[in-house]
Design a protein around this motif. Sequence first.
Motif, PDB file in Angstrom:
ATOM      1  N   THR A   1      26.397   9.339  -0.955  1.00 56.03           N
ATOM      2  CA  THR A   1      26.212   9.937  -2.275  1.00 56.03           C
ATOM      3  C   THR A   1      27.317   9.481  -3.222  1.00 56.03           C
ATOM      4  N   TYR A   2      28.555   9.493  -2.745  1.00 59.68           N
ATOM      5  CA  TYR A   2      29.675   9.029  -3.571  1.00 59.68           C
ATOM      6  C   TYR A   2      29.513   7.549  -3.910  1.00 59.68           C
ATOM      7  N   ARG A   3      29.181   6.758  -2.904  1.00 64.89           N
ATOM      8  CA  ARG A   3      29.124   5.303  -3.077  1.00 64.89           C
ATOM      9  C   ARG A   3      27.995   4.867  -4.007  1.00 64.89           C
ATOM     10  N   PHE A   4      26.820   5.480  -3.879  1.00 63.89           N
ATOM     11  CA  PHE A   4      25.647   5.001  -4.610  1.00 63.89           C
ATOM     12  C   PHE A   4      25.230   5.872  -5.791  1.00 63.89           C
ATOM     13  N   VAL A   5      25.888   7.015  -5.995  1.00 61.73           N
ATOM     14  CA  VAL A   5      25.562   7.858  -7.152  1.00 61.73           C
ATOM     15  C   VAL A   5      26.770   8.002  -8.072  1.00 61.73           C
ATOM     16  N   GLU A   6      27.891   8.480  -7.523  1.00 60.00           N
ATOM     17  CA  GLU A   6      29.025   8.782  -8.387  1.00 60.00           C
ATOM     18  C   GLU A   6      29.720   7.535  -8.919  1.00 60.00           C
ATOM     19  N   VAL A   7      29.973   6.551  -8.081  1.00 56.73           N
ATOM     20  CA  VAL A   7      30.678   5.343  -8.532  1.00 56.73           C
ATOM     21  C   VAL A   7      29.869   4.590  -9.596  1.00 56.73           C
ATOM     22  N   PRO A   8      28.567   4.333  -9.408  1.00 58.54           N
ATOM     23  CA  PRO A   8      27.817   3.665 -10.490  1.00 58.54           C
ATOM     24  C   PRO A   8      27.755   4.498 -11.771  1.00 58.54           C
ATOM     25  N   ALA A   9      27.685   5.816 -11.635  1.00 60.88           N
ATOM     26  CA  ALA A   9      27.652   6.662 -12.831  1.00 60.88           C
ATOM     27  C   ALA A   9      28.969   6.569 -13.594  1.00 60.88           C
ATOM     28  N   ARG A  10      30.086   6.554 -12.871  1.00 65.00           N
ATOM     29  CA  ARG A  10      31.386   6.421 -13.537  1.00 65.00           C
ATOM     30  C   ARG A  10      31.510   5.064 -14.224  1.00 65.00           C
ATOM     31  N   ARG A  11      31.052   4.014 -13.554  1.00 65.75           N
ATOM     32  CA  ARG A  11      31.103   2.685 -14.176  1.00 65.75           C
ATOM     33  C   ARG A  11      30.257   2.645 -15.450  1.00 65.75           C
ATOM     34  N   TRP A  12      29.076   3.255 -15.395  1.00 65.47           N
ATOM     35  CA  TRP A  12      28.186   3.271 -16.554  1.00 65.47           C
ATOM     36  C   TRP A  12      28.807   4.048 -17.708  1.00 65.47           C
ATOM     37  N   ILE A  13      29.429   5.194 -17.393  1.00 67.93           N
ATOM     38  CA  ILE A  13      30.059   5.998 -18.443  1.00 67.93           C
ATOM     39  C   ILE A  13      31.253   5.254 -19.036  1.00 67.93           C
ATOM     40  N   ASN A  14      32.089   4.657 -18.186  1.00 69.70           N
ATOM     41  CA  ASN A  14      33.268   3.944 -18.689  1.00 69.70           C
ATOM     42  C   ASN A  14      32.876   2.704 -19.489  1.00 69.70           C
ATOM     43  N   LYS A  15      31.794   2.035 -19.086  1.00 68.89           N
ATOM     44  CA  LYS A  15      31.356   0.836 -19.795  1.00 68.89           C
ATOM     45  C   LYS A  15      30.775   1.190 -21.163  1.00 68.89           C
ATOM     46  N   SER A  16      30.094   2.326 -21.270  1.00 67.24           N
ATOM     47  CA  SER A  16      29.461   2.694 -22.527  1.00 67.24           C
ATOM     48  C   SER A  16      30.473   3.192 -23.548  1.00 67.24           C
ATOM     49  N   GLY A  17      31.657   3.594 -23.105  1.00 63.91           N
ATOM     50  CA  GLY A  17      32.695   4.042 -24.041  1.00 63.91           C
ATOM     51  C   GLY A  17      32.479   5.448 -24.563  1.00 63.91           C
ATOM     52  N   ARG A  18      31.606   6.201 -23.915  1.00 57.99           N
ATOM     53  CA  ARG A  18      31.351   7.562 -24.362  1.00 57.99           C
ATOM     54  C   ARG A  18      32.485   8.479 -23.926  1.00 57.99           C
TER      55      ARG A  18
END
Length: 60
Positions: free
Chosen positions: A39-56
């Motif tokens: 769950t951490y590897r395939f849900v939380e890490v990609p979500a954090r990358r997506w949030i950090n990349k979007s600059g929100r």
Amino acid sequence: MTLTAPPNPTGPPSKPDMLTGWLICLVFIGITLVVSYFTYRFVEVPARRWINKSGRVISA
């Protein structure tokens, strides 16, 4: 029609011994750790990358 099992003439089932109890416990803990890792590897890490990349900004 009843939804309960028929009465067991020999009484209740016997309790598992200590080794069986420990094995059940360790298998349950292992399954919990594996599920949490994936769950951490395939849900939380990609979500954090997506949030950090979007600059929100999450919190103001």
